[in-house]
Design an enzyme around this catalytic site. Structure first.
Site, PDB file in Angstrom:
ATOM      1  N   LYS A 228      -9.770   1.443  -2.809  1.00 23.05           N
ATOM      2  CA  LYS A 228     -10.057   0.945  -1.448  1.00 23.05           C
ATOM      3  C   LYS A 228     -11.508   1.230  -1.079  1.00 23.05           C
ATOM      4  O   LYS A 228     -11.974   2.375  -1.158  1.00 23.05           O
ATOM      5  CB  LYS A 228      -9.105   1.630  -0.468  1.00 23.05           C
ATOM      6  CG  LYS A 228      -9.092   1.078   0.934  1.00 23.05           C
ATOM      7  CD  LYS A 228      -7.964   1.781   1.716  1.00 23.05           C
ATOM      8  CE  LYS A 228      -7.687   1.175   3.061  1.00 23.05           C
ATOM      9  NZ  LYS A 228      -6.501   1.810   3.695  1.00 23.05           N
TER      10      LYS A 228
ATOM     11  N   CYS B 212      -5.580  -3.167   2.457  1.00 21.72           N
ATOM     12  CA  CYS B 212      -5.388  -2.982   3.899  1.00 21.72           C
ATOM     13  C   CYS B 212      -6.674  -3.089   4.723  1.00 21.72           C
ATOM     14  O   CYS B 212      -7.138  -4.192   4.971  1.00 21.72           O
ATOM     15  CB  CYS B 212      -4.667  -1.662   4.148  1.00 21.72           C
ATOM     16  SG  CYS B 212      -3.820  -1.676   5.756  1.00 21.72           S
TER      17      CYS B 212
ATOM     18  N   GLU C  90       0.865  -1.189   0.000  1.00 19.74           N
ATOM     19  CA  GLU C  90       0.000   0.000   0.000  1.00 19.74           C
ATOM     20  C   GLU C  90       0.900   1.237   0.000  1.00 19.74           C
ATOM     21  O   GLU C  90       1.913   1.289   0.681  1.00 19.74           O
ATOM     22  CB  GLU C  90      -0.888  -0.009   1.250  1.00 19.74           C
ATOM     23  CG  GLU C  90      -1.881   1.142   1.288  1.00 19.74           C
ATOM     24  CD  GLU C  90      -2.777   1.113   2.542  1.00 19.74           C
ATOM     25  OE1 GLU C  90      -2.344   0.628   3.599  1.00 19.74           O
ATOM     26  OE2 GLU C  90      -3.931   1.590   2.437  1.00 19.74           O
TER      27      GLU C  90
HETATM   28  N1  LIG Z   1      -3.779   1.440   5.835  1.00 20.60           N
HETATM   29  C1  LIG Z   1      -4.748   0.903   6.537  1.00 20.60           C
HETATM   30  O1  LIG Z   1      -5.839   0.699   6.072  1.00 20.60           O
HETATM   31  C2  LIG Z   1      -4.395   0.548   7.933  1.00 20.60           C
HETATM   32  C3  LIG Z   1      -5.336  -0.456   8.535  1.00 20.60           C
HETATM   33  C4  LIG Z   1      -4.969  -0.785   9.928  1.00 20.60           C
HETATM   34  O2  LIG Z   1      -3.890  -0.470  10.416  1.00 20.60           O
HETATM   35  C5  LIG Z   1      -5.959  -1.499  10.727  1.00 20.60           C
HETATM   36  O3  LIG Z   1      -5.712  -1.691  11.918  1.00 20.60           O
HETATM   37  O4  LIG Z   1      -7.006  -1.898  10.198  1.00 20.60           O
END
Ligand SMILES: NC(=O)CCC(=O)C(=O)O
Length: 334
Positions: free
Chosen positions: A166, A207, A85
């Site tokens: 996303k 993520c 990411e």
């Molecule tokens: N970049 C993100 O989306 C981080 C996601 C994350 O750290 C989480 O705990 O969920």
């Protein structure tokens, strides 16, 4: 019958409600319908590489560094190479608009001036004959001004085969630990994203998307053998949740899961957890690393999804007829 291997199947499947970053998320009924036409390519063996790279504030340097690491991974025989990411920019809500660039719908529309990151991926994928998963970059849609956290995937012939914006924005507040609001500068995508390779079908999230089993479930219903989540978890949630979530999505969906992260930069405002990993469809971690720069390689046979799917046939046994929340009272009213 749709022929899907190495084809940009997304557009062809639009009518069926299955897409590679191009259709709205199917409603549950549509998702069930999507199982039919979503004939995935027969799964097979591939060498996968997750590039856990350092990312700094100089975008051009980030692109050069990513290219060097892609070449290293390809030199070691990797055929599907995944960046993390935000591989061209620091991770932070204030950085996204400043680093954002457009991502064209097709390779033919890509220009070095407007799309430097996508152009690098196209050029290198073609030269090396590999699939490149461009983890994510901040993307601006000039028509609306919206900025997205977007993953672009390029095939070995240099075609854009997937664009995933996303879907679930990372907005959390853990008092005294971490507050983050992607929605301050980003707009959420609304598409379910998959692409086909000669080794099987790949579902894509970014993520925070990994926290939503419903999304992964739709990817599995759409025929995914491998779920790819480029991510950058943090030092609060990473230790407890990163591997747990990756293994959970693997077990839920009896699919391989791969989670490439940036390397940790102790001087950055946001410190990534690292620990890029590959999980097999039984939930076993088959390759992983710590938080420094590394390339995580895994030789995986995507056909291995068949054994847990046949042995523990939860997708045939689930009770969709029951999983609707209804108000009832204890005396049996409805
Ligand atoms: N970049 C993100 O989306 C981080 C996601 C994350 O750290 C989480 O705990 O969920």
């Amino acid at each position: 019958m749709l022929a899907l291997a190495r084809a940009p199947f997304p557009r062809r499947l639009l009518a069926a409600g299955v897409a590679c970053g191009l259709a709205a998320l199917p409603r549950p009924a549509d998702a069930a319908a999507a199982q039919g036409p979503a004939t995935a390519p027969a799964p097979g063996k591939l060498k996968l590489a997750l590039l856990q790279i350092s990312v700094g504030s100089d975008k051009a340097a980030n692109l050069e560094h990513a290219e060097r690491k892609i070449r290293e991974a390809a030199g070691c025989g990797a055929k599907l190479i995944c960046l993390p990411e935000c591989f061209n920019s620091p991770y932070g809500a204030s950085f996204f608009p400043a680093y954002a660039e457009e991502i064209p719908e097709t390779a033919a529309a890509a220009t070095e001036a407007a799309h430097p990151s996508t152009c690098m991926l196209i050029r290198v994928a073609r030269q090396l004959g590999v699939y490149l998963v461009g983890g994510s970059i901040p993307e601006v849609d000039r028509a609306t001004g919206n900025v997205y956290n977007c993953n672009v995937v390029v095939s070995p012939d240099g075609e854009i085969v997937c664009k995933h914006r996303k879907v679930h924005l990372f907005d959390i507040d853990v008092p005294g630990k971490i507050t983050f609001r992607e929605s301050d500068t980003l707009t959420a995508g609304d598409q379910l994203s998959l692409f086909d390779t000669p080794w099987g079908r790949v579902g894509v999230g970014i993520c925070y998307d990994i926290r939503f089993p419903q999304y992964a479930h739709l990817l599995r219903l759409s025929g995914a053998h491998l779920l790819l989540y480029p991510g950058a978890f943090n030092m609060t949630t990473g230790p407890l949740h990163w591997e747990l979530l990756a293994r959970a999505r693997a077990v839920d969906n009896q699919a391989f899961v791969a989670v490439p992260s940036p390397a940790r930069d102790p001087n950055a405002g946001y410190q990534a957890w690292g620990h890029s990993s590959v999980i097999d469809p039984w939930g076993k971690v088959v390759a992983t690393t710590e938080h420094e720069e590394a390339i995580v390689y895994a030789e995986v046979d995507l056909a291995e999804v068949d054994t847990p799917r046949q042995s523990i046939p939860v997708f045939d046994q689930k009770r969709d007829d029951l999983y609707t929340l209804k108000w009832t009272n204890a005396r049996g009213g409805s």
